[in-house]
Design a protein around this motif. Structure first.
Motif, mmCIF file in Angstrom:
data_model
loop_
_atom_site.group_PDB
_atom_site.id
_atom_site.type_symbol
_atom_site.label_atom_id
_atom_site.label_comp_id
_atom_site.label_asym_id
_atom_site.label_seq_id
_atom_site.Cartn_x
_atom_site.Cartn_y
_atom_site.Cartn_z
ATOM 1 N N THR A 23 0.854 -1.190 0.000
ATOM 2 C CA THR A 23 0.000 0.000 0.000
ATOM 3 C C THR A 23 0.885 1.233 0.000
ATOM 4 N N GLN A 24 0.326 2.319 -0.465
ATOM 5 C CA GLN A 24 1.099 3.547 -0.636
ATOM 6 C C GLN A 24 0.173 4.740 -0.448
ATOM 7 N N ARG A 25 0.728 5.810 0.080
ATOM 8 C CA ARG A 25 0.044 7.111 0.160
ATOM 9 C C ARG A 25 1.001 8.151 -0.390
ATOM 10 N N GLY A 26 0.468 9.143 -1.067
ATOM 11 C CA GLY A 26 1.340 10.177 -1.604
ATOM 12 C C GLY A 26 0.547 11.286 -2.263
ATOM 13 N N ARG A 27 1.249 12.023 -3.114
ATOM 14 C CA ARG A 27 0.617 13.107 -3.875
ATOM 15 C C ARG A 27 0.992 12.934 -5.335
ATOM 16 N N MET A 28 0.067 13.270 -6.234
ATOM 17 C CA MET A 28 0.340 13.214 -7.671
ATOM 18 C C MET A 28 -0.498 14.275 -8.368
ATOM 19 N N ARG A 29 -0.153 14.489 -9.626
ATOM 20 C CA ARG A 29 -0.937 15.404 -10.451
ATOM 21 C C ARG A 29 -1.009 14.852 -11.865
ATOM 22 N N GLN A 30 -2.052 15.244 -12.574
ATOM 23 C CA GLN A 30 -2.298 14.673 -13.899
ATOM 24 C C GLN A 30 -1.408 15.302 -14.958
ATOM 25 N N THR A 31 -1.066 16.571 -14.802
ATOM 26 C CA THR A 31 -0.171 17.251 -15.740
ATOM 27 C C THR A 31 0.852 18.050 -14.939
ATOM 28 N N ALA A 32 1.870 18.546 -15.628
ATOM 29 C CA ALA A 32 2.933 19.298 -14.955
ATOM 30 C C ALA A 32 2.433 20.589 -14.312
ATOM 31 N N THR A 33 1.336 21.131 -14.803
ATOM 32 C CA THR A 33 0.833 22.402 -14.261
ATOM 33 C C THR A 33 -0.406 22.231 -13.376
ATOM 34 N N ALA A 34 -0.906 21.019 -13.234
ATOM 35 C CA ALA A 34 -2.105 20.772 -12.425
ATOM 36 C C ALA A 34 -1.766 20.850 -10.937
ATOM 37 N N HIS A 35 -2.798 21.024 -10.131
ATOM 38 C CA HIS A 35 -2.621 21.028 -8.678
ATOM 39 C C HIS A 35 -2.310 19.616 -8.185
#
Length: 94
Positions: free
Chosen positions: A36-48
């Protein structure tokens, strides 16, 4: 200490087996692992950036993995990245 006679160790490059052992891997039988993993990601380079929770299943006996993450309000958005029998499965956003 790594058991260099273990059949699983024999199938790996020594550097890979040694690293796995240092990171806490121990032979336990079975053909796959689920993490399992928790983290942060974004769909594009400029997305939140958005938080996510994910599970990943990794096969030991073939070239397979399946990573599924949930993000967005109440986890309604799912993302999947997978490799099945060595073939990439297209990333899926829902």
């Amino acid at each position: 200490m790594v058991d260099r006679q273990d059949p699983l160790y024999q199938r790996l490059l020594p550097a890979v087996a040694d690293l796995a052992y240092r990171l806490g891997a121990r032979p336990a039988g079975g053909t796959s692992a689920r993490i399992t993993q928790r983290g942060r990601m974004r769909q594009t380079a400029t997305a939140h950036w958005g938080s996510f929770k994910a599970t990943q299943t990794i096969a030991f006996d073939r070239c397979d993995f399946d990573w599924i993450a949930r993000t967005g309000p109440a986890g309604v958005v799912s993302v999947r990245d997978a490799l099945v029998d060595g073939v990439t499965v297209p990333t899926l956003w829902r």
